[in-house]
Scaffold this motif. Structure first.
Motif, PDB file in Angstrom:
ATOM      1  N   UNK A 151       8.226  -1.879  16.141  1.00 40.71           N
ATOM      2  CA  UNK A 151       7.059  -1.558  15.326  1.00 40.71           C
ATOM      3  C   UNK A 151       7.227  -2.292  13.997  1.00 40.71           C
ATOM      4  N   UNK A 152       6.577  -3.456  13.879  1.00 41.29           N
ATOM      5  CA  UNK A 152       6.806  -4.341  12.743  1.00 41.29           C
ATOM      6  C   UNK A 152       5.830  -4.141  11.599  1.00 41.29           C
ATOM      7  N   UNK A 153       5.363  -2.930  11.394  1.00 38.45           N
ATOM      8  CA  UNK A 153       4.468  -2.603  10.279  1.00 38.45           C
ATOM      9  C   UNK A 153       4.727  -1.154   9.904  1.00 38.45           C
ATOM     10  N   UNK A 154       4.766  -0.885   8.599  1.00 37.61           N
ATOM     11  CA  UNK A 154       5.157   0.467   8.160  1.00 37.61           C
ATOM     12  C   UNK A 154       4.106   1.537   8.470  1.00 37.61           C
ATOM     13  N   UNK A 155       2.899   1.123   8.859  1.00 39.91           N
ATOM     14  CA  UNK A 155       1.913   2.124   9.294  1.00 39.91           C
ATOM     15  C   UNK A 155       2.192   2.633  10.712  1.00 39.91           C
ATOM     16  N   UNK A 156       2.877   1.801  11.508  1.00 40.26           N
ATOM     17  CA  UNK A 156       2.942   2.083  12.935  1.00 40.26           C
ATOM     18  C   UNK A 156       3.778   3.309  13.334  1.00 40.26           C
ATOM     19  N   UNK A 157       4.785   3.735  12.521  1.00 40.37           N
ATOM     20  CA  UNK A 157       5.520   4.939  12.945  1.00 40.37           C
ATOM     21  C   UNK A 157       4.592   6.132  13.223  1.00 40.37           C
ATOM     22  N   UNK A 159       0.834  -1.201   0.000  1.00 37.37           N
ATOM     23  CA  UNK A 159       0.000   0.000   0.000  1.00 37.37           C
ATOM     24  C   UNK A 159       0.862   1.241   0.000  1.00 37.37           C
ATOM     25  N   UNK A 160       0.528   2.195   0.867  1.00 33.90           N
ATOM     26  CA  UNK A 160       1.345   3.418   0.921  1.00 33.90           C
ATOM     27  C   UNK A 160       2.001   3.587   2.289  1.00 33.90           C
ATOM     28  N   UNK A 161       1.776   2.624   3.205  1.00 34.95           N
ATOM     29  CA  UNK A 161       2.420   2.677   4.517  1.00 34.95           C
ATOM     30  C   UNK A 161       3.931   2.724   4.378  1.00 34.95           C
ATOM     31  N   UNK A 162       4.448   2.066   3.315  1.00 33.03           N
ATOM     32  CA  UNK A 162       5.886   2.030   3.071  1.00 33.03           C
ATOM     33  C   UNK A 162       6.482   3.398   2.791  1.00 33.03           C
ATOM     34  N   UNK A 163       5.620   4.398   2.599  1.00 30.23           N
ATOM     35  CA  UNK A 163       6.125   5.762   2.444  1.00 30.23           C
ATOM     36  C   UNK A 163       6.836   6.236   3.718  1.00 30.23           C
ATOM     37  N   UNK A 164       6.545   5.604   4.880  1.00 31.36           N
ATOM     38  CA  UNK A 164       7.307   5.948   6.090  1.00 31.36           C
ATOM     39  C   UNK A 164       8.759   5.495   5.952  1.00 31.36           C
ATOM     40  N   UNK A 165       8.981   4.405   5.190  1.00 26.26           N
ATOM     41  CA  UNK A 165      10.355   3.951   4.935  1.00 26.26           C
ATOM     42  C   UNK A 165      11.034   4.909   3.950  1.00 26.26           C
ATOM     43  N   UNK A 214       7.167  -7.548  19.729  1.00 28.06           N
ATOM     44  CA  UNK A 214       6.997  -7.181  18.317  1.00 28.06           C
ATOM     45  C   UNK A 214       5.507  -7.066  18.017  1.00 28.06           C
ATOM     46  N   UNK A 215       5.072  -5.938  17.463  1.00 30.35           N
ATOM     47  CA  UNK A 215       3.680  -5.823  16.999  1.00 30.35           C
ATOM     48  C   UNK A 215       3.700  -5.697  15.479  1.00 30.35           C
ATOM     49  N   UNK A 216       2.750  -6.375  14.811  1.00 39.76           N
ATOM     50  CA  UNK A 216       2.763  -6.449  13.348  1.00 39.76           C
ATOM     51  C   UNK A 216       1.396  -6.888  12.831  1.00 39.76           C
TER      52      UNK A 216
END
Lengths: 313, 313
Positions: free
Chosen positions: A203-209, A20-26, A123-125
């Motif tokens: 935070x094991x998911x790119x939405x979580x930041x 999706x677009x959560x990876x935009x935090x990366x 770890x949360x994911x």
């Protein structure tokens, strides 16, 4: 967002991929580390979320997405900014494209090792990431004990924007805080049952930041846990920059990975570049409107126009 | 679940389609109306959720799914147990298959018309259903005023099982109640701003029937609103049974739709059939394990083994 500038000539194009677009935090974290690189970001939005799909399906979708970034966008390096794809499809992606591939799991686990004193790590994911046990396996290799929990409500809460702990939004942020509290309480109870003493939360998911301020607040409210939060996005960007530098030091890197002419240090901003515009092209397989509307929240600046691509399916 | 019984010989096979397994609430309602029919249920779980995708993509996926049920499972009647597909792809499905097709939107709106005295109707649904304005359009045709709101957190809350208002689960159910309260308050504020006086709430998503007890409790707690809850799943099953009867009355039905030898009354249970096992085959395009685990919650009884099918993509 696709303006070039003098430093862009000869610099690598880094492909960044998410379901999706959560990876935009990366990507946001990568821009802090290497603002002068060119970036091509693909969100496979027509087929999201990967988190609830099988390994076979995720591997197929991720390989097709990686091939688009490498063969059609000419990216010379690939960052898998998706925990689920990193957990379940890193091998499939590495087989599908002839460029170096970096996932988010290992850098997250490495950062946890650097931070943890007790060696016990929460770890949360997403569901699929947790079911893969990718984080607990990566922790075990590093001598850590990972205690994982799927938190499927957190992604939709972030996408609803129920994350701002400001006066006008306190009712919705309180719901999100309560959800975080329930998940962390269950995780701490699991740790206690195993007689573990976690001091680190990955935070094991790119939405979580985007939830980090609320998560840190809940941890403080829960008492003096001393738990430190590790953001896989930041850890991955730091690792990507380190690899760039390594790849330009023939004594320290694998020869087949030495593809770039400049190290990460050449991609840093100088003080004179305050008007700098990053060089990003964003692609999505669907939901361009939603991507443009929500993407800036994750990237921290406008995504610019998002281009629609068809990967089949 | 695929045991036959004496009444199954010569009865129609009804295809029921959803993007996931939420549509099992429609199948559950159909079983109450016509327990002796044969059912083939397809959840296109590899490509869910449809709610966040574009009309073009949803139409393609839904048409492929409908073709599987009709051409490969021989269903003679199709119920689209998915609000998003009913809202955005009913025409595409009707073009793709040569059998009668019933969606969930119109029956829901019809039931709202029967229930509402003020003519002002609240509708809660997914993002894509709301953006299509399918419910407000269906309401307008019937002389009602529909006020819609997307509630994207409700589906994941149902799938997390945070719905049981029992002692052991009161903390999680309270989160869900608070989310419902926030959505309904925003919806009531929208209605007030337009000087409308809603007395009916349509559950415009097949997951929402599982939230009905909590929704009704929140409505009572909010004061004497007198708002009546309409369940699209029940309304659709009642309409399907009505159409069966109509189709066997040559004076009242379209000739090209008269495909069945028996009316809905022939599909009812007799008192002697307390050990009755419904005739259901469930198919999914992915996540068979998740389907089997969660599906019984929606169907109200075990789904039996779920068969994996590949529709491409």
């Amino acid at each position: 967002m696709s303006k070039t500038n003098k430093k862009n000539i000869g610099v690598p194009t880094i492909g960044v991929f998410d379901s999706g677009f959560g990876g935009l935090t990366v990507l946001r974290a990568l821009l802090k580390q290497m603002p002068h690189a060119r970036y091509a970001f693909l969100g496979d939005t027509a087929r999201l979320p990967y988190g609830s799909k099988s390994r076979r399906t995720i591997a197929k979708y991720a390989a097709e997405s990686a091939q688009f970034l490498v063969h059609e966008q000419g990216t010379e390096y690939l960052v898998i900014a998706c925990n689920t794809a990193s957990a379940l499809a890193l091998d499939a992606i590495q087989e599908a494209v002839p460029v170096p591939v970096l996932g988010v799991i290992e850098p997250g686990a490495q950062a946890a090792r650097a931070a943890s004193k007790t060696g016990d790590v929460l770890v949360i994911a997403t569901d699929a990431t947790v079911q893969s046990h990718a984080y607990s396996n990566a922790c075990r290799v590093l001598g850590l004990h990972g205690i994982e929990r799927a938190c499927p409500l957190l992604v939709p809460l972030v996408e609803e924007g129920w994350i701002a702990d400001s006066p006008g939004h306190s009712v919705t942020a309180e719901v999100t805080s309560q959800v975080i509290r329930i998940y962390l309480d269950q995780l701490q109870a699991d740790a206690k049952a195993e007689n573990l003493h976690p001091d680190t939360l990955v935070l094991g998911c790119t939405h979580y930041p985007l939830l980090r301020p609320l998560i840190e607040k809940v941890l403080i409210q829960s008492g003096p846990s001393g738990i430190r939060v590790i953001d896989s996005a930041e850890a991955t960007a730091a690792e990507a920059a380190r690899l760039f530098t390594l790849q330009n030091n023939p004594q320290r890197c694998h020869p087949e990975r030495s593809r770039f002419s400049g190290g990460a240090k050449d991609l840093l901003l100088t003080e004179a570049e305050s008007d700098f515009i990053p060089n990003i092209r964003c692609f999505a397989t669907d939901s361009v409107e939603k991507f443009e509307r929500l993407g800036s929240r994750f990237l921290g600046c406008p995504t610019g126009p998002v281009e629609l691509v068809d990967l089949g399916g």
